[in-house]
Scaffold this motif. Structure first.
Motif, PDB file in Angstrom:
ATOM      1  N   SER A 107       0.740  -1.349  -0.025  1.00 23.16           N
ATOM      2  CA  SER A 107       0.059   0.198  -0.076  1.00 23.16           C
ATOM      3  C   SER A 107       1.010   1.199  -0.114  1.00 23.16           C
ATOM      4  CB  SER A 107      -0.955   0.098   1.318  1.00 23.16           C
ATOM      5  OG  SER A 107      -0.181  -0.234   2.159  1.00 23.16           O
ATOM      6  N   ALA A 108       2.279   1.262   0.244  1.00 20.11           N
ATOM      7  CA  ALA A 108       2.994   2.412   0.277  1.00 20.11           C
ATOM      8  C   ALA A 108       4.155   2.226  -0.477  1.00 20.11           C
ATOM      9  CB  ALA A 108       3.361   2.862   1.732  1.00 20.11           C
ATOM     10  N   ASP A 143      -2.578  -5.794   3.521  1.00 20.63           N
ATOM     11  CA  ASP A 143      -2.687  -6.626   2.112  1.00 20.63           C
ATOM     12  C   ASP A 143      -1.670  -6.450   1.215  1.00 20.63           C
ATOM     13  OD1 ASP A 143      -4.149  -8.081  -0.019  1.00 20.63           O
ATOM     14  OD2 ASP A 143      -4.489  -5.959  -0.754  1.00 20.63           O
ATOM     15  N   ALA A 144      -1.394  -7.712   0.402  1.00 19.63           N
ATOM     16  CA  ALA A 144      -0.321  -7.589  -0.537  1.00 19.63           C
ATOM     17  C   ALA A 144      -0.857  -8.189  -1.853  1.00 19.63           C
ATOM     18  CB  ALA A 144       1.074  -7.938  -0.291  1.00 19.63           C
ATOM     19  N   ARG A 145      -2.228  -8.993  -1.870  1.00 21.32           N
ATOM     20  CA  ARG A 145      -2.463  -9.874  -2.672  1.00 21.32           C
ATOM     21  C   ARG A 145      -4.090 -10.352  -2.861  1.00 21.32           C
ATOM     22  NH1 ARG A 145      -5.724 -12.342   0.518  1.00 21.32           N
ATOM     23  NH2 ARG A 145      -5.852 -14.004  -1.204  1.00 21.32           N
ATOM     24  N   VAL A 146      -4.693  -9.422  -2.339  1.00 22.08           N
ATOM     25  CA  VAL A 146      -6.311  -9.627  -2.572  1.00 22.08           C
ATOM     26  C   VAL A 146      -6.528  -9.525  -3.961  1.00 22.08           C
ATOM     27  CG1 VAL A 146      -7.443  -7.641  -1.906  1.00 22.08           C
ATOM     28  CG2 VAL A 146      -8.142  -9.863  -1.048  1.00 22.08           C
ATOM     29  N   THR A 163     -12.898  -9.246  -4.745  1.00 22.83           N
ATOM     30  CA  THR A 163     -12.854  -9.647  -3.215  1.00 22.83           C
ATOM     31  C   THR A 163     -12.741  -8.119  -2.464  1.00 22.83           C
ATOM     32  OG1 THR A 163     -11.631 -11.423  -3.465  1.00 22.83           O
ATOM     33  CG2 THR A 163     -11.910 -10.756  -1.373  1.00 22.83           C
ATOM     34  N   PHE A 164     -12.027  -7.411  -2.943  1.00 24.41           N
ATOM     35  CA  PHE A 164     -11.841  -6.205  -2.265  1.00 24.41           C
ATOM     36  C   PHE A 164     -13.287  -5.234  -2.294  1.00 24.41           C
ATOM     37  CE2 PHE A 164     -11.222  -1.769  -3.555  1.00 24.41           C
ATOM     38  CZ  PHE A 164     -10.874  -0.924  -2.261  1.00 24.41           C
ATOM     39  N   SER A 216      -3.122   0.209  -5.129  1.00 29.07           N
ATOM     40  CA  SER A 216      -4.199   0.891  -5.503  1.00 29.07           C
ATOM     41  C   SER A 216      -4.394   0.687  -7.097  1.00 29.07           C
ATOM     42  CB  SER A 216      -4.183   2.461  -5.751  1.00 29.07           C
ATOM     43  OG  SER A 216      -3.100   2.748  -6.498  1.00 29.07           O
ATOM     44  N   LYS A 217      -3.387   0.172  -7.740  1.00 29.27           N
ATOM     45  CA  LYS A 217      -3.379  -0.160  -9.196  1.00 29.27           C
ATOM     46  C   LYS A 217      -3.797  -1.570  -9.422  1.00 29.27           C
ATOM     47  CE  LYS A 217       0.571   1.546 -10.165  1.00 29.27           C
ATOM     48  NZ  LYS A 217       1.957   1.957 -10.782  1.00 29.27           N
ATOM     49  N   ARG A 218      -3.464  -2.465  -8.269  1.00 29.06           N
ATOM     50  CA  ARG A 218      -3.888  -3.844  -8.487  1.00 29.06           C
ATOM     51  C   ARG A 218      -5.286  -3.768  -8.051  1.00 29.06           C
ATOM     52  NH1 ARG A 218      -4.102  -7.088  -4.042  1.00 29.06           N
ATOM     53  NH2 ARG A 218      -2.438  -5.626  -2.742  1.00 29.06           N
TER      54      ARG A 218
END
Lengths: 258, 433
Positions: B48-49, B392-395, B399-400, B428-430
């Motif tokens: 996220s950062a 989070d790094a993978r959701v 789902t989000f 944010s791009k994911r």
């Protein structure tokens, strides 16, 4: 009740001793200022142009309940130094110089103005000011003088030997000053940082394990003052790295690219 | 360019990191750069950062003012919570809301709208934010609060840095009369008992449970519920604790089903049955892991995922049962598993907490993990729950989206101020935020 506590607080703050920090805008100087304020000192913060330093000074006052006064000082204007020191309202018990100019080695090889600026900022100006302060401390038979030199002064390398030469001169000066002031009870500290992650080194790809932080330099200085250490390397491993580098024979060193 | 990672050491990105503390430099920097994300102390777990260009505002950490009648502190966004505590505890003030680490910046606390052991009483961090100054993509600085530029305030608190750069904020602190906490530990034998204990102690200001996520069958859900409150013995000196360090990444085989099972069993067994009480200082109570530098290295070089979800209260019991079963049977254990009953949801568009139970689990990255987590995602979403963005790094995007029904409002605000063109993270791009 509130006024009473306020009064006592002011009383307490004015009893704190003063330390003078020059080159106060650098990251290392700011970390040093926070360390000394935290340890219970008042501060004079001197820099060439003090306007943006005021916010920092009010941060110190708020966090640590100390006095922190910003002053203007041009390290290259030698003739102003005596006046600068005389105008300090309170006696200082120590001075720490974080004045430094990394400059541009390539330009300094072609243009003497750059070489001269490197030498004068890193060496001549500090000598001018420290001479004045040393006289005062010598007479008072107390105080400490701390100069931030550099490992670059331990051996000349093609990458930054003008800067290195100025720092070598500063280290030698501080060593002589230490020798002279020892009998007067004035302690002189030489700090030799290796890589430090600061504004000055931003953008350089520094090896993490060999790179210290301004906060480490600050606490090394404070500890050196308390324990009367003479020469401090930050981070400590640089003492051993430089020992090796100093001992490489010149015939070999001249071929090297470090 | 340097290898930049967040606390989970996953993902790793080659990013350009620029450190800026002065506002005027930030202004010209955001004009110059195409796409950036603000970065504080690197304690969010996932992506996220992180982006190709990161602007680190940690040195922007000045204390600007403190009103000691109101307990209102005006502070720049790069200051760490620990700096606040060093200042405030000896003066008899404490953070109204604090997460489980004090090594995060004020800006990060606002952007993730963090919460702590007292969420059920005090809510999220944004509850104590009286106002904040936000730097918009246009270079304009706007002051936001619950009464002024409300929409921007609601978007920025919990907005993961996607609305601009938080420059400074005024935050309310709470009065304390001691740095010590009277802590009560309640040992429960299964999930039902754990839930009952949470309900029973819901009036206690602070509560959280460590749960043994590998326990099966009738032991499933056994926990140590810790509740407490500050005492009033007048001891306010703050002596920072000595730290230990994890000097290198552990080889990844060290944490395996067996070792975690043994740890969990011992951890559970060493506490006496029933209820025990003791006095602990606030660092031990709130920030146990802060005393171990680089604790994230125990998960090895490949990093780890902290999986944190929350379920609405009405679905919590069945949902947790189902999830704990899946985890226990997968054998992928976690020894830092934290369960908590949360209070009411706030009005921010992307804040994580809703009223219900949240579980946080650490999993080292290994084969089969993402498949397991995808399976858990499905259970969470089907029961009306959501995943915490700060971890989070993978959701997956859908789902989000299912978890955060206010996402469209947030997206529209981003478009309106052209935030989507300037402030982006890999996350944010994911997720198309």
């Amino acid at each position: 009740m509130k006024n009473l506590t306020q009064f006592n607080l002011n009383d307490l703050v004015s009893k704190k001793e003063y330390v003078l920090i020059i080159g106060a805008k650098s990251d290392v100087a700011m970390a040093v200022a926070r360390k000394y304020a935290k340890e219970g000192f008042n501060l004079y913060l001197a820099s060439r142009n003090s306007d943006t330093l005021e916010e920092f000074a009010s941060d110190l006052k708020l966090r640590y309940e100390c006095h922190a006064q910003c002053l203007e000082l041009d390290i290259l204007d030698y003739s102003s130094h005596q006046f600068f020191y005389d105008q300090l309202k309170e006696e200082v018990i120590g001075v720490i110089s974080a004045v430094g100019y990394l400059g541009d080695q390539k330009i300094s090889e072609k243009e003497f103005m750059e070489a001269s600026k490197l030498i004068d900022t890193n060496f001549t100006g500090i000598v001018s000011l420290f001479n004045i302060i040393a006289l005062d401390f010598e007479q008072r038979k107390s105080g400490f003088i701390c100069g931030i030199s550099s490992v670059a002064g331990d051996r000349g390398r093609k990458k930054n030997y003008i800067y290195g030469a100025a720092k070598a001169a500063l280290s030698t000066y501080l060593s002589g000053l230490r020798n002279r002031l020892f009998s007067s009870g004035v302690h002189v500290i030489t700090v030799k940082p290796g890589f430090i992650a600061t504004k000055m080194t931003e953008g350089l790809d520094l090896p993490k394990r060999l790179t210290g932080t301004p906060e480490q330099v600050a606490s090394d200085i404070y500890n050196a003052q308390k324990k009367l250490t003479n020469v401090v390397y930050t981070i400590w491993i640089w003492r051993w790295i430089m020992l090796i580098i100093r001992n490489i024979p010149e015939w070999q060193f001249k071929k090297m690219n470090i | 360019m340097s290898n930049t990672k967040s606390w989970g050491n996953y993902p790793k990105v080659n990013a350009k990191t620029v450190i800026i503390s002065e506002t005027h430099r930030l202004k010209s920097f955001i004009k110059k750069e195409e796409e950036i994300i603000a970065y504080g102390n690197g304690r969010s777990y996932g992506d996220s950062a992180i982006n190709d260009t990161i602007v680190c505002i940690k040195p922007k950490n000045y204390f600007l003012n403190f009103d000691d009648d109101l307990g209102l502190l005006h502070i720049q966004a790069g200051a760490l919570l620990t700096e606040i505590l060093e200042f405030s505890v000896p003066r008899g003030w404490f953070l109204k809301v604090t997460p489980g680490t004090k090594l995060i910046t004020v800006g990060g606390a606002i952007a993730s709208d963090v919460h702590g052991k007292n969420h059920h009483i005090e809510g999220c961090f944004s509850e104590c934010v009286a106002m904040l100054n936000l730097l918009l993509p246009s270079g304009e600085i706007v002051s936001c609060s619950k009464t002024e530029n409300i929409e921007l305030f609601r978007a920025t608190c919990g907005g993961m840095g996607l609305t601009g750069i938080i420059l400074d904020a005024k935050i309310y602190l709470k009065k304390i009369e001691s740095r010590f906490i009277k802590q009560k530990t309640i040992k429960t034998k299964n999930l039902k008992e754990t839930f009952e204990a949470f309900e029973k102690y819901k009036n206690k200001p602070y509560s959280v449970a460590w749960i043994d996520c590998l326990a099966k069958n009738d032991k499933m859900g056994r926990s140590l519920l810790m509740v407490g409150d500050f005492t009033n013995d007048g001891r306010l000196d703050f002596i920072p604790k000595k730290k230990v360090n994890v000097p290198f990444f552990f080889p990844s085989f060290i944490l395996n089903t067996l070792s975690v099972k043994i740890f969990n069993t011992f951890y559970y067994m060493k506490v006496k049955d029933g209820i025990t009480e003791k006095l602990v200082d606030f660092e031990t109570f709130f920030y146990p892991l802060d005393s171990i530098n680089n604790w994230n290295r125990i998960y090895g070089r490949n990093g780890f995922i902290q999986y944190q979800f929350i379920l609405p209260k009405r679905n919590s019991y069945e949902g947790l049962e189902e999830i704990l079963k899946s985890i226990a049977s997968s054998g992928k254990g976690s020894f830092l598993s934290v369960l908590k009953l949360y209070g009411k949801e706030n009005g921010n568009f992307l804040s994580f907490p809703i009223e219900g139970y949240s579980l946080a689990l650490d999993f080292k990255i290994e084969k089969g993990l993402f498949e397991l987590l995808n399976k858990l995602d499905e259970i969470v979403v089907n029961r009306g729950g959501r995943i915490y963005l700060a971890k989070d790094a993978r959701v997956a995007k859908d789902t989000f989206e299912k978890g955060y029904p206010k996402i469209e409002i947030f997206r529209n605000i981003r478009k309106k101020y052209k935030m989507n063109e300037k402030f982006n993270s890999i996350q944010s791009k994911r997720l198309g935020i």
